[in-house]
Design a protein around this motif. Structure first.
Motif, PDB file in Angstrom:
ATOM      1  N   ARG A   1       0.955  -1.176   0.018  1.00  0.00           N
ATOM      2  CA  ARG A   1       0.164  -0.025  -0.071  1.00  0.00           C
ATOM      3  C   ARG A   1       0.812   1.143   0.149  1.00  0.00           C
ATOM      4  O   ARG A   1       0.769   1.942  -0.761  1.00  0.00           O
ATOM      5  CB  ARG A   1      -0.749   0.022   1.164  1.00  0.00           C
ATOM      6  CG  ARG A   1      -2.128  -1.039   1.064  1.00  0.00           C
ATOM      7  CD  ARG A   1      -3.253  -0.596   2.132  1.00  0.00           C
ATOM      8  NE  ARG A   1      -2.761  -0.989   3.517  1.00  0.00           N
ATOM      9  CZ  ARG A   1      -2.630  -2.436   4.054  1.00  0.00           C
ATOM     10  NH1 ARG A   1      -3.237  -3.405   3.072  1.00  0.00           N
ATOM     11  NH2 ARG A   1      -2.282  -2.714   5.078  1.00  0.00           N
TER      12      ARG A   1
ATOM     13  N   TYR B   1       0.656   0.393  -4.518  1.00  0.00           N
ATOM     14  CA  TYR B   1       0.038  -0.472  -4.977  1.00  0.00           C
ATOM     15  C   TYR B   1      -1.513  -0.470  -4.608  1.00  0.00           C
ATOM     16  O   TYR B   1      -1.735   0.201  -3.526  1.00  0.00           O
ATOM     17  CB  TYR B   1       0.319  -1.884  -4.837  1.00  0.00           C
ATOM     18  CG  TYR B   1       1.892  -2.258  -5.475  1.00  0.00           C
ATOM     19  CD1 TYR B   1       1.883  -3.110  -6.599  1.00  0.00           C
ATOM     20  CD2 TYR B   1       2.723  -2.205  -4.589  1.00  0.00           C
ATOM     21  CE1 TYR B   1       3.046  -3.256  -7.317  1.00  0.00           C
ATOM     22  CE2 TYR B   1       3.970  -2.637  -5.020  1.00  0.00           C
ATOM     23  CZ  TYR B   1       4.291  -2.941  -6.558  1.00  0.00           C
ATOM     24  OH  TYR B   1       5.182  -3.538  -6.922  1.00  0.00           O
ATOM     25  N   SER B   2      -2.666  -0.664  -5.248  1.00  0.00           N
ATOM     26  CA  SER B   2      -3.915  -0.471  -5.103  1.00  0.00           C
ATOM     27  C   SER B   2      -4.062  -1.332  -3.675  1.00  0.00           C
ATOM     28  O   SER B   2      -3.645  -2.246  -3.191  1.00  0.00           O
ATOM     29  CB  SER B   2      -4.847  -1.282  -6.117  1.00  0.00           C
ATOM     30  OG  SER B   2      -5.261  -2.470  -5.921  1.00  0.00           O
TER      31      SER B   2
END
Length: 172
Positions: A27, A31-32
């Protein structure tokens, strides 16, 4: 052929080193949030990322662990009386902090530790150590005498240092 990490992978690895949490590191690396957990675990299996993390961890560990040179330098500093010790004294007027050199016994111990690292049967050095130990014992005895108020003035003090100082209880 070693592949370079992408900036995102490097951020992931650096964050993982800080936290030890792959999902959180993913995170923070960008990254999503939905895929952070799976991407984090996947990244930890990639050889390039794993190698980068292992190398950085070894580098961090080596900076925190004292090496032999540093240990001998510290012992030398103690033996020479360069390293000071903080002493806290309490009196009715208040608490005082002062710095003092290591006592003779501590300095002699440091010298012995240094000499252990440089093997050799140097009789002169051993004789000098015995002499220094005897002087330390005499100084300690005189200090105890001064504290207790007993005076052995005019009496002979016999220091038996035959066989070395293996028995530390013999002096005190």
């Amino acid at each position: 052929m070693v592949r370079k990490l992408t900036p995102k992978q490097q951020r992931f690895a650096d964050e993982y080193i800080k936290s030890g949490n792959a999902a959180d590191a993913a995170r923070k690396a960008g990254y999503s949030k939905r895929s952070a957990r799976s991407v984090g675990q996947e990244n930890l299996t990639k050889p390039d990322i794993k190698q980068y993390i292992d190398e950085r961890m070894a580098e961090i560990a080596s900076k925190r662990i004292m090496d032999a040179t540093e240990a001998v330098e510290l012992l030398t500093s103690i033996a020479r009386g360069e390293t000071k010790e903080t002493v806290i004294s309490s009196t009715p007027e208040g608490v005082y902090e002062s710095q003092k050199e290591a006592d003779l016994k501590t300095r002699i111990s440091a010298v012995k530790e240094i000499l252990k690292r440089y093997p050799g049967d140097d009789k002169l050095v051993k004789a000098q150590i015995r002499k220094a130990e005897a002087e330390a014992d005499i100084a300690e005895s005189k200090a105890k005498e001064a504290r207790s108020g007993d005076s052995n003035e005019g009496q002979t003090l016999i220091v038996d240092d035959v066989g070395g100082m293996e028995d530390e209880n013999a002096s005190g």
